[in-house]
Design a protein around this motif. Structure first.
Motif, mmCIF file in Angstrom:
data_model
loop_
_atom_site.group_PDB
_atom_site.id
_atom_site.type_symbol
_atom_site.label_atom_id
_atom_site.label_comp_id
_atom_site.label_asym_id
_atom_site.label_seq_id
_atom_site.Cartn_x
_atom_site.Cartn_y
_atom_site.Cartn_z
ATOM 1 N N UNK A 1 1.153 -0.961 -0.320
ATOM 2 C CA UNK A 1 -0.022 -0.509 -0.201
ATOM 3 C C UNK A 1 1.085 1.125 -0.114
ATOM 4 N N UNK A 2 0.398 2.023 -0.792
ATOM 5 C CA UNK A 2 1.355 3.293 -0.803
ATOM 6 C C UNK A 2 0.813 4.100 0.524
ATOM 7 N N UNK A 3 2.451 4.754 0.981
ATOM 8 C CA UNK A 3 2.376 5.411 2.175
ATOM 9 C C UNK A 3 1.332 6.455 2.163
ATOM 10 N N UNK A 4 1.610 7.453 0.989
ATOM 11 C CA UNK A 4 0.985 8.657 0.864
ATOM 12 C C UNK A 4 -0.590 8.049 0.780
ATOM 13 N N UNK A 5 -0.974 7.586 0.756
ATOM 14 C CA UNK A 5 -2.472 7.056 0.440
ATOM 15 C C UNK A 5 -2.773 6.788 2.709
ATOM 16 N N UNK A 6 -2.025 6.228 3.144
ATOM 17 C CA UNK A 6 -2.116 6.843 4.912
ATOM 18 C C UNK A 6 -1.985 7.869 5.119
ATOM 19 N N UNK A 7 -0.796 8.659 4.632
ATOM 20 C CA UNK A 7 -1.169 10.599 5.037
ATOM 21 C C UNK A 7 -2.605 11.379 4.477
ATOM 22 N N UNK A 8 -2.586 10.889 3.113
ATOM 23 C CA UNK A 8 -4.071 11.904 2.732
ATOM 24 C C UNK A 8 -4.949 11.019 3.379
ATOM 25 N N UNK A 9 -5.707 10.016 3.780
ATOM 26 C CA UNK A 9 -6.542 9.505 4.963
ATOM 27 C C UNK A 9 -7.110 10.131 5.652
ATOM 28 N N UNK A 10 -5.589 9.977 6.903
ATOM 29 C CA UNK A 10 -5.283 9.972 7.894
ATOM 30 C C UNK A 10 -6.049 12.189 8.418
ATOM 31 N N UNK A 11 -5.235 12.722 7.452
ATOM 32 C CA UNK A 11 -5.617 13.732 6.964
ATOM 33 C C UNK A 11 -7.036 14.173 6.958
ATOM 34 N N UNK A 12 -7.516 13.353 5.973
ATOM 35 C CA UNK A 12 -9.280 13.656 5.611
ATOM 36 C C UNK A 12 -9.828 12.905 7.441
ATOM 37 N N UNK A 13 -9.617 12.469 7.069
ATOM 38 C CA UNK A 13 -9.865 12.146 8.682
ATOM 39 C C UNK A 13 -10.085 13.329 9.939
ATOM 40 N N UNK A 14 -8.840 13.807 10.034
ATOM 41 C CA UNK A 14 -8.808 14.507 11.002
ATOM 42 C C UNK A 14 -8.767 15.655 10.431
ATOM 43 N N UNK A 15 -10.140 16.124 8.848
ATOM 44 C CA UNK A 15 -9.947 17.844 8.832
ATOM 45 C C UNK A 15 -11.199 17.417 8.754
ATOM 46 N N UNK A 16 -11.938 15.967 8.776
ATOM 47 C CA UNK A 16 -13.502 15.536 8.766
ATOM 48 C C UNK A 16 -14.093 16.634 7.213
ATOM 49 N N UNK A 17 -13.309 17.121 6.724
ATOM 50 C CA UNK A 17 -13.930 17.326 5.255
ATOM 51 C C UNK A 17 -12.591 17.113 3.570
ATOM 52 N N UNK A 18 -13.012 16.860 2.966
ATOM 53 C CA UNK A 18 -12.653 17.193 1.743
ATOM 54 C C UNK A 18 -11.504 18.297 1.437
ATOM 55 N N UNK A 19 -11.840 19.056 1.636
ATOM 56 C CA UNK A 19 -12.174 20.819 0.653
ATOM 57 C C UNK A 19 -10.763 20.607 1.599
ATOM 58 N N UNK A 20 -11.065 20.754 3.408
ATOM 59 C CA UNK A 20 -9.984 21.402 4.695
ATOM 60 C C UNK A 20 -8.759 20.440 4.365
ATOM 61 N N UNK A 21 -8.829 19.183 4.019
ATOM 62 C CA UNK A 21 -8.216 17.816 4.045
ATOM 63 C C UNK A 21 -6.796 18.849 2.563
ATOM 64 N N UNK A 22 -7.389 18.811 1.631
ATOM 65 C CA UNK A 22 -6.608 19.261 0.384
ATOM 66 C C UNK A 22 -6.032 20.673 1.626
ATOM 67 N N UNK A 23 -6.695 21.647 1.526
ATOM 68 C CA UNK A 23 -6.397 22.884 1.679
ATOM 69 C C UNK A 23 -5.079 22.503 2.641
ATOM 70 N N UNK A 24 -5.123 21.640 3.614
ATOM 71 C CA UNK A 24 -3.426 21.414 4.392
ATOM 72 C C UNK A 24 -2.589 20.674 4.102
#
Length: 295
Positions: A1-24
């Motif tokens: 599994x691509x480690x980057x996918x884990x980083x992306x998912x964790x960020x989405x889960x912590x931000x609660x929104x795709x838009x905020x996660x993308x910005x972060x």
């Protein structure tokens, strides 16, 4: 599994929104959404329930978030630990020393551990020849020995003299052979002597015997041992007089023993050794610098 996918998912889960996660994450929203969809397809489960731009984690998503967070934290700790080990602020340092040189270690270890408390030590107490062998086999990085080196091939070993120790006669306090700070070597003639001698070790044994011969007698040696504490324990029991380097007396502080420097002075030289042109850990380099500064 691509480690980057884990980083992306964790960020989405912590931000609660795709838009905020993308910005972060400093990426566009569509690619991030595609990465989330790809992760769900790879796992074969739904991780997030979406509702008008907001979302909540499914039970599978919550479990995956916790585990992904653990993985990322572990990787960050691993990177930090490797960097710290490179800088000599954590890890394990292996050192070989002859027993009679152990008193050199406490002041160096105390000073070193104040600066690098996360570095641990593995100590090998051997005779000088064995310390050399351990160094060549790379089981240790640094060695503290009594000179001279025992092997014929010393071309790849760096030698840095630390200190010169006078030999002393350690006797039971009730023997009354000498109550001064010194004792002439002639007074040791015909007395039972216990002398430090390791495998192939020239330093203490031969220097003492040669000096006795110069003064016209062969010493009465009843025991030879590479363990200086054993010799002093035997002296304490009244078996004989131990001939050891002065610094070694610190290993056994006891009022039942009396120590006097032998005259004429017979010195035993101590040195720090390490392999030339070989990798040395940062911890070993730092500890070497501490020893050289102190002695």
């Amino acid at each position: 599994m691509d480690l980057k996918k884990l980083v992306y998912f964790v960020t989405i889960a912590e931000e609660g929104q795709i838009t905020r996660a993308a910005k972060r994450l400093h990426i566009a929203q569509p690619p991030l959404s595609m990465q989330l969809k790809s992760l769900e397809e790879e796992l074969g489960v739904k991780l997030i329930i979406r509702d008008k731009g907001e979302f909540e984690l499914t039970p599978e998503g919550l479990t995956f978030y916790k585990r992904a967070k653990e993985v990322l934290n572990s990787i960050n700790e691993m990177v930090t630990e490797v960097k710290e080990q490179r800088e000599g602020i954590r890890g394990k340092l292996s050192i070989g020393t002859v027993m009679s040189c152990v008193p050199y270690l406490p002041p160096a270890l105390n000073f070193f551990r104040e600066m690098y408390p996360n570095v641990s030590f593995q100590l090998f107490e051997e005779d000088s020849r064995r310390v050399e062998d351990l160094l060549r086999s790379k089981e240790i990085e640094l060695g503290i020995i009594r000179l001279p080196l025992q092997s014929q091939n010393i071309n790849n070993i760096s030698i840095y003299p630390l200190q010169s120790d006078p030999l002393v006669a350690v006797q039971p306090a009730n023997w009354n052979i000498s109550k001064g700070k010194t004792i002439s070597i002639e007074k040791l003639e015909n007395l039972p002597l216990l002398i430090l001698r390791g495998r192939g070790d020239y330093s203490v044994f031969h220097k003492f015997v040669e000096m006795c011969n110069i003064y016209g007698f062969n010493p009465k040696i009843i025991c030879e041992s590479p363990d200086v504490t054993t010799l002093m324990k035997l002296a304490e029991s009244g078996i004989g007089i131990a001939i050891v380097p002065k610094i070694a007396v610190q290993l056994r502080s006891n009022e039942s023993l009396y120590c006097a420097e032998i005259i004429p002075e017979i010195n035993s030289d101590t040195a720090l050794i390490w392999l030339e042109n070989q990798y040395m850990s940062k911890a070993a380099k730092n500890f070497k610098d501490v020893l050289l500064d102190l002695f």
